[in-house]
Design a protein around this motif. Structure first.
Motif, mmCIF file in Angstrom:
data_model
loop_
_atom_site.group_PDB
_atom_site.id
_atom_site.type_symbol
_atom_site.label_atom_id
_atom_site.label_comp_id
_atom_site.label_asym_id
_atom_site.label_seq_id
_atom_site.Cartn_x
_atom_site.Cartn_y
_atom_site.Cartn_z
ATOM 1 N N PHE A 143 -22.733 -56.117 10.259
ATOM 2 C CA PHE A 143 -23.001 -56.996 9.113
ATOM 3 C C PHE A 143 -24.346 -56.676 8.468
ATOM 4 O O PHE A 143 -24.484 -56.759 7.249
ATOM 5 C CB PHE A 143 -22.926 -58.464 9.533
ATOM 6 N N TYR A 162 -14.781 -60.199 2.255
ATOM 7 C CA TYR A 162 -13.489 -60.345 2.914
ATOM 8 C C TYR A 162 -13.500 -59.681 4.295
ATOM 9 O O TYR A 162 -14.050 -58.585 4.457
ATOM 10 C CB TYR A 162 -12.381 -59.743 2.054
ATOM 11 N N ASP A 163 -12.887 -60.358 5.268
ATOM 12 C CA ASP A 163 -12.735 -59.802 6.612
ATOM 13 C C ASP A 163 -11.790 -58.594 6.565
ATOM 14 O O ASP A 163 -10.771 -58.624 5.882
ATOM 15 C CB ASP A 163 -12.172 -60.884 7.554
ATOM 16 N N VAL A 164 -12.117 -57.529 7.293
ATOM 17 C CA VAL A 164 -11.256 -56.329 7.315
ATOM 18 C C VAL A 164 -9.942 -56.551 8.048
ATOM 19 O O VAL A 164 -9.005 -55.785 7.845
ATOM 20 C CB VAL A 164 -11.916 -55.092 7.975
ATOM 21 N N LEU A 177 -15.825 -63.947 5.238
ATOM 22 C CA LEU A 177 -16.948 -64.163 6.149
ATOM 23 C C LEU A 177 -18.190 -64.482 5.327
ATOM 24 O O LEU A 177 -18.476 -63.782 4.340
ATOM 25 C CB LEU A 177 -17.201 -62.905 6.987
ATOM 26 N N ASN A 182 -17.680 -68.492 15.695
ATOM 27 C CA ASN A 182 -17.547 -68.173 17.113
ATOM 28 C C ASN A 182 -18.929 -67.875 17.678
ATOM 29 O O ASN A 182 -19.728 -67.182 17.046
ATOM 30 C CB ASN A 182 -16.612 -66.972 17.294
ATOM 31 N N GLY A 220 -15.777 -66.206 21.790
ATOM 32 C CA GLY A 220 -15.025 -65.070 21.259
ATOM 33 C C GLY A 220 -15.756 -64.331 20.151
ATOM 34 O O GLY A 220 -15.137 -63.660 19.323
ATOM 35 N N GLN A 221 -17.092 -64.422 20.158
ATOM 36 C CA GLN A 221 -17.869 -63.739 19.116
ATOM 37 C C GLN A 221 -17.926 -62.240 19.394
ATOM 38 O O GLN A 221 -18.209 -61.829 20.514
ATOM 39 C CB GLN A 221 -19.298 -64.315 19.085
ATOM 40 N N SER A 222 -17.631 -61.435 18.364
ATOM 41 C CA SER A 222 -17.675 -59.977 18.552
ATOM 42 C C SER A 222 -18.792 -59.317 17.752
ATOM 43 O O SER A 222 -19.239 -58.220 18.112
ATOM 44 C CB SER A 222 -16.331 -59.345 18.182
ATOM 45 N N VAL A 223 -19.240 -59.935 16.672
ATOM 46 C CA VAL A 223 -20.351 -59.380 15.886
ATOM 47 C C VAL A 223 -21.527 -60.351 16.006
ATOM 48 O O VAL A 223 -21.397 -61.541 15.661
ATOM 49 C CB VAL A 223 -19.957 -59.186 14.407
ATOM 50 N N HIS A 244 -22.026 -65.750 11.520
ATOM 51 C CA HIS A 244 -21.072 -65.711 10.402
ATOM 52 C C HIS A 244 -20.118 -66.882 10.520
ATOM 53 O O HIS A 244 -19.750 -67.305 11.622
ATOM 54 C CB HIS A 244 -20.297 -64.393 10.355
ATOM 55 N N HIS A 288 -16.325 -67.992 9.397
ATOM 56 C CA HIS A 288 -15.023 -67.571 8.886
ATOM 57 C C HIS A 288 -14.512 -68.676 7.960
ATOM 58 O O HIS A 288 -14.441 -69.846 8.373
ATOM 59 C CB HIS A 288 -14.009 -67.414 10.027
HETATM 60 P P1 AMP Z 1 -16.150 -62.743 15.429
HETATM 61 O O1 AMP Z 1 -15.096 -62.248 16.364
HETATM 62 O O2 AMP Z 1 -16.164 -64.214 15.204
HETATM 63 O O3 AMP Z 1 -17.520 -62.209 15.802
HETATM 64 O O4 AMP Z 1 -15.781 -62.172 14.007
HETATM 65 C C1 AMP Z 1 -16.124 -60.893 13.566
HETATM 66 C C2 AMP Z 1 -15.231 -60.589 12.399
HETATM 67 O O5 AMP Z 1 -15.773 -59.488 11.693
HETATM 68 C C3 AMP Z 1 -13.800 -60.220 12.775
HETATM 69 O O6 AMP Z 1 -12.897 -61.141 12.164
HETATM 70 C C4 AMP Z 1 -13.643 -58.809 12.235
HETATM 71 O O7 AMP Z 1 -12.358 -58.558 11.720
HETATM 72 C C5 AMP Z 1 -14.713 -58.765 11.163
HETATM 73 N N1 AMP Z 1 -15.215 -57.453 10.820
HETATM 74 C C6 AMP Z 1 -15.621 -56.470 11.679
HETATM 75 N N2 AMP Z 1 -16.067 -55.409 10.987
HETATM 76 C C7 AMP Z 1 -15.951 -55.728 9.672
HETATM 77 C C8 AMP Z 1 -16.253 -55.044 8.455
HETATM 78 N N3 AMP Z 1 -16.766 -53.805 8.462
HETATM 79 N N4 AMP Z 1 -16.009 -55.667 7.285
HETATM 80 C C9 AMP Z 1 -15.489 -56.919 7.281
HETATM 81 N N5 AMP Z 1 -15.197 -57.609 8.390
HETATM 82 C C10 AMP Z 1 -15.426 -57.030 9.562
#
Ligand code: AMP
Length: 115
Positions: free
Chosen positions: A8, A31-33, A42, A88, A94-97, A101, A103
């Motif tokens: 991000f 927009y989410d990918v 996001l 998240n 369940g946070q991945s980034v 952010h 949603h």
């Molecule tokens: P979270 O799992 O809550 O951390 O959400 C991270 C979100 O970022 C997920 O819904 C991914 O699909 C989204 N995401 C990851 N990489 C990108 C990107 N390059 N552009 C837009 N969304 C992304």
């Protein structure tokens, strides 16, 4: 902030592309990918806050601003039937980034409880 840039932060710095729907001095929305609903946006602070759990008192203004931005985007996208806002947090959340952010999900009937 030290360490590797999050995906991000790279979007904020225009190092990777995104479909941006809104931007101001404090926030960016795109927009989410991997959309989980017909509308999946996001909304992030430009300031690097890893998650809501890492926010401090000095982040109060930006936190309120992000919710206001979400409301304005939902209005612009005509989500008149309603929508869902999720953040998240950490492993159990369940946070991945690891850049705060929200949603914004809409355009279909949401279910409860979430998975
Ligand atoms: P979270 O799992 O809550 O951390 O959400 C991270 C979100 O970022 C997920 O819904 C991914 O699909 C989204 N995401 C990851 N990489 C990108 C990107 N390059 N552009 C837009 N969304 C992304």
């Amino acid at each position: 902030m030290t360490g590797t840039k999050t995906i991000f932060k790279k979007i904020i710095d225009r190092e990777i592309p995104a479909r941006i729907v809104y931007e101001d001095e404090l926030s960016l929305a795109f927009y989410d990918v991997a959309p989980q609903a017909p509308v999946h946006v996001l909304v992030i602070p430009k300031r690097e806050i890893p998650s809501l759990a890492a926010a401090t008192e000095s982040d109060q203004q930006v936190l309120g601003h992000l919710l206001w931005v979400i409301k304005k985007i939902a209005d612009d996208l005509k989500l008149d039937q309603g929508y869902r806002v999720v953040t998240n947090i950490g492993q159990d959340g369940g946070q991945s980034v690891h850049h705060l952010h929200f949603h914004l999900l809409g355009g279909r009937q949401m279910k409860w409880p979430p998975g």
